[in-house]
Design a protein around this motif. Structure first.
Motif, PDB file in Angstrom:
ATOM      1  N   GLU A   1       0.830  -1.207   0.000  1.00  0.00           N
ATOM      2  CA  GLU A   1       0.000   0.000   0.000  1.00  0.00           C
ATOM      3  C   GLU A   1       0.866   1.259   0.000  1.00  0.00           C
ATOM      4  OE1 GLU A   1      -3.669   1.899   2.635  1.00  0.00           O
ATOM      5  OE2 GLU A   1      -2.647   0.100   3.324  1.00  0.00           O
ATOM      6  N   LEU A   2       1.930   1.267   0.790  1.00  0.00           N
ATOM      7  CA  LEU A   2       2.837   2.414   0.822  1.00  0.00           C
ATOM      8  C   LEU A   2       3.546   2.597  -0.514  1.00  0.00           C
ATOM      9  CD1 LEU A   2       4.422   2.191   4.378  1.00  0.00           C
ATOM     10  CD2 LEU A   2       2.838   3.917   3.521  1.00  0.00           C
ATOM     11  N   LEU A   3       3.980   1.508  -1.109  1.00  0.00           N
ATOM     12  CA  LEU A   3       4.645   1.587  -2.404  1.00  0.00           C
ATOM     13  C   LEU A   3       3.698   2.165  -3.459  1.00  0.00           C
ATOM     14  CD1 LEU A   3       7.083   1.064  -4.206  1.00  0.00           C
ATOM     15  CD2 LEU A   3       6.215  -1.263  -4.564  1.00  0.00           C
ATOM     16  N   GLU A   4       2.457   1.717  -3.436  1.00  0.00           N
ATOM     17  CA  GLU A   4       1.461   2.239  -4.371  1.00  0.00           C
ATOM     18  C   GLU A   4       1.276   3.741  -4.189  1.00  0.00           C
ATOM     19  OE1 GLU A   4      -3.246   1.975  -4.362  1.00  0.00           O
ATOM     20  OE2 GLU A   4      -2.345   0.046  -4.928  1.00  0.00           O
ATOM     21  N   GLN A   5       1.198   4.199  -2.945  1.00  0.00           N
ATOM     22  CA  GLN A   5       1.025   5.627  -2.668  1.00  0.00           C
ATOM     23  C   GLN A   5       2.254   6.427  -3.098  1.00  0.00           C
ATOM     24  OE1 GLN A   5      -1.847   7.051  -1.821  1.00  0.00           O
ATOM     25  NE2 GLN A   5      -2.744   5.006  -1.858  1.00  0.00           N
TER      26      GLN A   5
ATOM     27  N   ALA B   1      -5.437  22.805 -13.369  1.00  0.00           N
ATOM     28  CA  ALA B   1      -4.715  21.613 -13.833  1.00  0.00           C
ATOM     29  C   ALA B   1      -4.199  20.790 -12.649  1.00  0.00           C
ATOM     30  CB  ALA B   1      -3.553  22.028 -14.738  1.00  0.00           C
ATOM     31  N   VAL B   2      -3.676  21.460 -11.622  1.00  0.00           N
ATOM     32  CA  VAL B   2      -3.198  20.742 -10.432  1.00  0.00           C
ATOM     33  C   VAL B   2      -4.351  20.029  -9.749  1.00  0.00           C
ATOM     34  CG1 VAL B   2      -2.261  21.073  -8.099  1.00  0.00           C
ATOM     35  CG2 VAL B   2      -1.153  22.161 -10.056  1.00  0.00           C
ATOM     36  N   THR B   3      -5.493  20.696  -9.652  1.00  0.00           N
ATOM     37  CA  THR B   3      -6.667  20.078  -9.014  1.00  0.00           C
ATOM     38  C   THR B   3      -7.116  18.855  -9.797  1.00  0.00           C
ATOM     39  OG1 THR B   3      -7.344  22.211  -8.114  1.00  0.00           O
ATOM     40  CG2 THR B   3      -9.028  20.493  -8.232  1.00  0.00           C
ATOM     41  N   ILE B   4      -7.114  18.943 -11.113  1.00  0.00           N
ATOM     42  CA  ILE B   4      -7.482  17.779 -11.929  1.00  0.00           C
ATOM     43  C   ILE B   4      -6.498  16.636 -11.687  1.00  0.00           C
ATOM     44  CG2 ILE B   4      -7.611  16.925 -14.311  1.00  0.00           C
ATOM     45  CD1 ILE B   4      -8.783  19.727 -15.036  1.00  0.00           C
ATOM     46  N   CYS B   5      -5.211  16.957 -11.645  1.00  0.00           N
ATOM     47  CA  CYS B   5      -4.190  15.926 -11.378  1.00  0.00           C
ATOM     48  C   CYS B   5      -4.402  15.284 -10.004  1.00  0.00           C
ATOM     49  CB  CYS B   5      -2.781  16.521 -11.462  1.00  0.00           C
ATOM     50  SG  CYS B   5      -2.245  16.972 -13.123  1.00  0.00           S
ATOM     51  N   VAL B   6      -4.690  16.119  -9.009  1.00  0.00           N
ATOM     52  CA  VAL B   6      -4.918  15.609  -7.645  1.00  0.00           C
ATOM     53  C   VAL B   6      -6.159  14.720  -7.608  1.00  0.00           C
ATOM     54  CG1 VAL B   6      -5.571  16.303  -5.290  1.00  0.00           C
ATOM     55  CG2 VAL B   6      -3.669  17.438  -6.448  1.00  0.00           C
ATOM     56  N   LEU B   7      -7.220  15.127  -8.284  1.00  0.00           N
ATOM     57  CA  LEU B   7      -8.445  14.310  -8.298  1.00  0.00           C
ATOM     58  C   LEU B   7      -8.211  12.963  -8.980  1.00  0.00           C
ATOM     59  CD1 LEU B   7     -11.118  17.057  -9.042  1.00  0.00           C
ATOM     60  CD2 LEU B   7     -10.727  15.859  -6.870  1.00  0.00           C
TER      61      LEU B   7
ATOM     62  N   PHE C   1      -7.198   7.042  -8.137  1.00  0.00           N
ATOM     63  CA  PHE C   1      -6.382   5.831  -8.239  1.00  0.00           C
ATOM     64  C   PHE C   1      -5.764   5.436  -6.900  1.00  0.00           C
ATOM     65  CE2 PHE C   1      -6.439   7.013 -12.757  1.00  0.00           C
ATOM     66  CZ  PHE C   1      -6.866   5.809 -13.282  1.00  0.00           C
ATOM     67  N   GLY C   2      -5.522   6.426  -6.037  1.00  0.00           N
ATOM     68  CA  GLY C   2      -4.919   6.133  -4.734  1.00  0.00           C
ATOM     69  C   GLY C   2      -5.928   5.775  -3.655  1.00  0.00           C
ATOM     70  N   GLY C   3      -7.209   5.887  -3.979  1.00  0.00           N
ATOM     71  CA  GLY C   3      -8.236   5.573  -2.992  1.00  0.00           C
ATOM     72  C   GLY C   3      -8.296   6.583  -1.855  1.00  0.00           C
ATOM     73  N   TRP C   4      -7.881   7.818  -2.134  1.00  0.00           N
ATOM     74  CA  TRP C   4      -7.846   8.831  -1.087  1.00  0.00           C
ATOM     75  C   TRP C   4      -9.229   9.244  -0.634  1.00  0.00           C
ATOM     76  CZ3 TRP C   4      -3.977  12.474  -4.035  1.00  0.00           C
ATOM     77  CH2 TRP C   4      -2.757  11.820  -4.166  1.00  0.00           C
ATOM     78  N   PHE C   5     -10.207   9.144  -1.507  1.00  0.00           N
ATOM     79  CA  PHE C   5     -11.543   9.615  -1.181  1.00  0.00           C
ATOM     80  C   PHE C   5     -12.268   8.673  -0.238  1.00  0.00           C
ATOM     81  CE2 PHE C   5     -10.781  11.104  -5.659  1.00  0.00           C
ATOM     82  CZ  PHE C   5     -10.289  12.337  -5.265  1.00  0.00           C
ATOM     83  N   LYS C   6     -11.878   7.398  -0.245  1.00  0.00           N
ATOM     84  CA  LYS C   6     -12.480   6.419   0.673  1.00  0.00           C
ATOM     85  C   LYS C   6     -12.058   6.721   2.105  1.00  0.00           C
ATOM     86  CE  LYS C   6     -10.898   3.086  -1.969  1.00  0.00           C
ATOM     87  NZ  LYS C   6     -10.400   1.768  -2.347  1.00  0.00           N
ATOM     88  N   HIS C   7     -10.824   7.150   2.256  1.00  0.00           N
ATOM     89  CA  HIS C   7     -10.280   7.382   3.600  1.00  0.00           C
ATOM     90  C   HIS C   7     -10.590   8.785   4.110  1.00  0.00           C
ATOM     91  CE1 HIS C   7      -8.173   3.601   3.239  1.00  0.00           C
ATOM     92  NE2 HIS C   7      -7.613   4.008   2.117  1.00  0.00           N
TER      93      HIS C   7
ATOM     94  N   GLY D   1     -12.206  11.551   2.000  1.00  0.00           N
ATOM     95  CA  GLY D   1     -13.270  12.299   1.342  1.00  0.00           C
ATOM     96  C   GLY D   1     -12.689  13.382   0.442  1.00  0.00           C
ATOM     97  N   VAL D   2     -13.451  13.757  -0.563  1.00  0.00           N
ATOM     98  CA  VAL D   2     -12.996  14.739  -1.549  1.00  0.00           C
ATOM     99  C   VAL D   2     -12.697  16.079  -0.881  1.00  0.00           C
ATOM    100  CG1 VAL D   2     -13.652  16.010  -3.638  1.00  0.00           C
ATOM    101  CG2 VAL D   2     -14.265  13.611  -3.412  1.00  0.00           C
ATOM    102  N   LYS D   3     -13.549  16.475   0.050  1.00  0.00           N
ATOM    103  CA  LYS D   3     -13.380  17.773   0.705  1.00  0.00           C
ATOM    104  C   LYS D   3     -12.014  17.869   1.384  1.00  0.00           C
ATOM    105  CE  LYS D   3     -15.439  18.894   4.676  1.00  0.00           C
ATOM    106  NZ  LYS D   3     -16.483  19.214   5.647  1.00  0.00           N
ATOM    107  N   TYR D   4     -11.620  16.856   2.110  1.00  0.00           N
ATOM    108  CA  TYR D   4     -10.349  16.896   2.835  1.00  0.00           C
ATOM    109  C   TYR D   4      -9.151  16.805   1.888  1.00  0.00           C
ATOM    110  CZ  TYR D   4     -13.201  16.555   6.961  1.00  0.00           C
ATOM    111  OH  TYR D   4     -14.143  16.807   7.921  1.00  0.00           O
ATOM    112  N   VAL D   5      -9.310  16.080   0.803  1.00  0.00           N
ATOM    113  CA  VAL D   5      -8.231  16.017  -0.193  1.00  0.00           C
ATOM    114  C   VAL D   5      -8.033  17.395  -0.813  1.00  0.00           C
ATOM    115  CG1 VAL D   5      -7.554  15.046  -2.425  1.00  0.00           C
ATOM    116  CG2 VAL D   5      -8.509  13.553  -0.668  1.00  0.00           C
ATOM    117  N   LEU D   6      -9.131  18.086  -1.153  1.00  0.00           N
ATOM    118  CA  LEU D   6      -9.029  19.409  -1.750  1.00  0.00           C
ATOM    119  C   LEU D   6      -8.513  20.446  -0.745  1.00  0.00           C
ATOM    120  CD1 LEU D   6     -12.213  19.471  -4.008  1.00  0.00           C
ATOM    121  CD2 LEU D   6      -9.826  19.084  -4.680  1.00  0.00           C
ATOM    122  N   ILE D   7      -8.880  20.306   0.514  1.00  0.00           N
ATOM    123  CA  ILE D   7      -8.340  21.201   1.544  1.00  0.00           C
ATOM    124  C   ILE D   7      -6.838  20.976   1.694  1.00  0.00           C
ATOM    125  CG2 ILE D   7      -8.313  21.662   4.037  1.00  0.00           C
ATOM    126  CD1 ILE D   7     -11.387  21.201   3.985  1.00  0.00           C
ATOM    127  N   SER D   8      -6.418  19.727   1.688  1.00  0.00           N
ATOM    128  CA  SER D   8      -4.982  19.420   1.759  1.00  0.00           C
ATOM    129  C   SER D   8      -4.257  20.003   0.558  1.00  0.00           C
ATOM    130  CB  SER D   8      -4.756  17.909   1.809  1.00  0.00           C
ATOM    131  OG  SER D   8      -5.320  17.358   2.965  1.00  0.00           O
TER     132      SER D   8
END
Length: 134
Positions: free
Chosen positions: A37-41, A76-82, A87-93, A95-102
């Motif tokens: 999982e760490l390698l994937e991230q 463009a950065v936001t699209i890349c992050v989304l 692919f990283g499953g960040w939204f499961k852990h 949520g989109v709001k916290y990813v965008l705040i980060s």
């Protein structure tokens, strides 16, 4: 050479940011991340950083005003992050709001650092100009 430099800078910023965010996530959830999982991230963060480094060439488009360049870069950065988040499953852990705040926090910190470095470069150039005048 300039492309390679921007890709490496993007890679380093992305890996540093992801290391901090993964550590924060693991500590706040008392979770343990497996090696796979760490390698994937790490791979996702590396690809994200390289992509953002390449996207930074928006600032080399002369006819565009700086604010337009900045807005296009942010989009463009936001699209890349989304995409990376999907692919990283960040939204499961988190949520989109916290990813965008980060993303916003990291974006702001990086721009502050770049601004300070730019001021430093301007000061050095001014000193060189003063030396030549004397």
């Amino acid at each position: 050479m300039k492309y390679l430099r921007m890709m490496i800078i993007g890679l380093l910023i992305s890996l540093s940011s992801s290391y901090f965010l993964v550590t924060l996530s693991v500590l706040s959830n008392n979770a343990v991340a497996s090696g796979t999982e760490l390698l994937e991230q790490i791979i996702i963060a590396a690809i994200l950083g390289i992509a953002i480094g390449l996207v930074s060439f928006i600032f080399d488009i002369e006819p565009l005003p700086f604010m337009v360049q900045l807005l296009l870069h942010l989009i463009a950065v936001t699209i890349c992050v989304l995409i990376a988040g999907y692919f990283g499953g960040w939204f499961k852990h988190a949520g989109v709001k916290y990813v965008l705040i980060s993303e916003a926090i990291i974006y702001f910190i990086v721009w502050c650092i770049l601004y300070i470095l730019q001021l430093n470069d301007i000061e050095k150039m001014n000193q060189e100009i003063q030396k030549r005048k004397e």
